[in-house]
Scaffold this motif. Structure first.
Motif, PDB file in Angstrom:
ATOM      1  N   LEU A  29       0.523  -1.245   0.047  1.00 21.64           N
ATOM      2  CA  LEU A  29      -0.167  -0.371  -0.314  1.00 21.64           C
ATOM      3  C   LEU A  29       0.963   0.789  -0.043  1.00 21.64           C
ATOM      4  O   LEU A  29       0.806   2.213  -0.979  1.00 21.64           O
ATOM      5  CB  LEU A  29      -0.831   0.156   1.148  1.00 21.64           C
ATOM      6  CG  LEU A  29      -1.742   0.982   0.830  1.00 21.64           C
ATOM      7  CD1 LEU A  29      -2.827   2.010   0.014  1.00 21.64           C
ATOM      8  CD2 LEU A  29      -2.551   1.381   2.952  1.00 21.64           C
ATOM      9  N   TYR A  30       1.823   1.479   1.036  1.00 25.72           N
ATOM     10  CA  TYR A  30       2.706   2.102   0.989  1.00 25.72           C
ATOM     11  C   TYR A  30       3.233   2.749  -0.617  1.00 25.72           C
ATOM     12  O   TYR A  30       3.217   3.981  -0.865  1.00 25.72           O
ATOM     13  CB  TYR A  30       4.030   2.602   1.962  1.00 25.72           C
ATOM     14  CG  TYR A  30       5.273   2.821   1.610  1.00 25.72           C
ATOM     15  CD1 TYR A  30       4.824   4.694   2.584  1.00 25.72           C
ATOM     16  CD2 TYR A  30       5.936   3.033   1.428  1.00 25.72           C
ATOM     17  CE1 TYR A  30       6.575   5.672   2.414  1.00 25.72           C
ATOM     18  CE2 TYR A  30       7.072   3.660   0.951  1.00 25.72           C
ATOM     19  CZ  TYR A  30       6.407   4.948   1.749  1.00 25.72           C
ATOM     20  OH  TYR A  30       7.636   6.181   2.096  1.00 25.72           O
ATOM     21  N   ARG A  31       4.000   2.014  -0.887  1.00 28.93           N
ATOM     22  CA  ARG A  31       4.748   2.120  -2.381  1.00 28.93           C
ATOM     23  C   ARG A  31       3.063   1.685  -3.713  1.00 28.93           C
ATOM     24  O   ARG A  31       4.190   3.368  -3.930  1.00 28.93           O
ATOM     25  CB  ARG A  31       5.131   0.181  -3.315  1.00 28.93           C
ATOM     26  CG  ARG A  31       5.695   0.633  -3.717  1.00 28.93           C
ATOM     27  CD  ARG A  31       5.776  -0.862  -4.678  1.00 28.93           C
ATOM     28  NE  ARG A  31       4.338  -1.122  -5.256  1.00 28.93           N
ATOM     29  CZ  ARG A  31       3.755  -2.346  -4.748  1.00 28.93           C
ATOM     30  NH1 ARG A  31       4.972  -3.342  -4.977  1.00 28.93           N
ATOM     31  NH2 ARG A  31       2.728  -2.959  -5.578  1.00 28.93           N
ATOM     32  N   ASP A  32       2.023   1.769  -3.420  1.00 28.47           N
ATOM     33  CA  ASP A  32       1.460   2.297  -4.779  1.00 28.47           C
ATOM     34  C   ASP A  32       1.241   3.674  -4.391  1.00 28.47           C
ATOM     35  O   ASP A  32       0.977   4.940  -5.316  1.00 28.47           O
ATOM     36  CB  ASP A  32      -0.298   1.595  -4.209  1.00 28.47           C
ATOM     37  CG  ASP A  32       0.095  -0.481  -4.642  1.00 28.47           C
ATOM     38  OD1 ASP A  32       1.514  -0.398  -5.541  1.00 28.47           O
ATOM     39  OD2 ASP A  32      -0.670  -1.295  -4.398  1.00 28.47           O
ATOM     40  N   VAL A  33       1.000   3.994  -2.882  1.00 27.88           N
ATOM     41  CA  VAL A  33       0.590   5.669  -2.590  1.00 27.88           C
ATOM     42  C   VAL A  33       1.934   6.249  -3.138  1.00 27.88           C
ATOM     43  O   VAL A  33       1.668   7.067  -4.097  1.00 27.88           O
ATOM     44  CB  VAL A  33       0.137   5.873  -1.147  1.00 27.88           C
ATOM     45  CG1 VAL A  33       0.246   6.847  -0.720  1.00 27.88           C
ATOM     46  CG2 VAL A  33      -1.348   5.012  -0.614  1.00 27.88           C
ATOM     47  N   MET A  34       2.785   6.152  -2.809  1.00 28.70           N
ATOM     48  CA  MET A  34       4.016   6.699  -3.256  1.00 28.70           C
ATOM     49  C   MET A  34       3.977   6.766  -4.372  1.00 28.70           C
ATOM     50  O   MET A  34       4.155   8.082  -4.921  1.00 28.70           O
ATOM     51  CB  MET A  34       5.031   6.498  -2.662  1.00 28.70           C
ATOM     52  CG  MET A  34       4.961   6.001  -0.445  1.00 28.70           C
ATOM     53  SD  MET A  34       5.028   8.317  -0.588  1.00 28.70           S
ATOM     54  CE  MET A  34       6.378   9.320  -1.430  1.00 28.70           C
ATOM     55  N   LEU A  35       3.646   5.480  -5.770  1.00 26.47           N
ATOM     56  CA  LEU A  35       3.802   5.985  -6.476  1.00 26.47           C
ATOM     57  C   LEU A  35       2.556   6.916  -7.120  1.00 26.47           C
ATOM     58  O   LEU A  35       3.148   7.592  -8.087  1.00 26.47           O
ATOM     59  CB  LEU A  35       3.738   4.620  -7.413  1.00 26.47           C
ATOM     60  CG  LEU A  35       4.933   4.290  -7.640  1.00 26.47           C
ATOM     61  CD1 LEU A  35       4.881   2.397  -7.749  1.00 26.47           C
ATOM     62  CD2 LEU A  35       6.190   4.259  -7.873  1.00 26.47           C
ATOM     63  N   ASP A  36       1.643   6.737  -6.958  1.00 25.92           N
ATOM     64  CA  ASP A  36       0.655   7.738  -6.707  1.00 25.92           C
ATOM     65  C   ASP A  36       1.082   8.991  -6.523  1.00 25.92           C
ATOM     66  O   ASP A  36       0.438  10.241  -7.762  1.00 25.92           O
ATOM     67  CB  ASP A  36      -0.650   7.240  -6.683  1.00 25.92           C
ATOM     68  CG  ASP A  36      -1.894   6.334  -7.018  1.00 25.92           C
ATOM     69  OD1 ASP A  36      -1.096   5.522  -7.906  1.00 25.92           O
ATOM     70  OD2 ASP A  36      -2.241   5.555  -6.434  1.00 25.92           O
TER      71      ASP A  36
END
Length: 49
Positions: A29-36
């Motif tokens: 989730l952290y990775r996805d949010v940071m990429l967004d």
């Protein structure tokens, strides 16, 4: 207005000790949010150019 290159490193929030306490779903989730966030900032740069 500042016009420079923006990297993922500029957007990343580091929390090394806490990272070890996260499970894989939280890390994903952290990775996805940071990429967004990174993509959103990049798109703003394109709109201003």
């Amino acid at each position: 207005m500042w016009k420079g290159l923006l990297s993922f490193e500029d957007m990343a929030l580091y929390f090394r000790e806490e990272w070890d306490t996260l499970d894989w779903a939280q890390k994903d989730l952290y990775r996805d949010v940071m990429l967004d966030n990174y993509r959103n900032v990049l798109s703003l740069g394109n709109e201003l150019a």
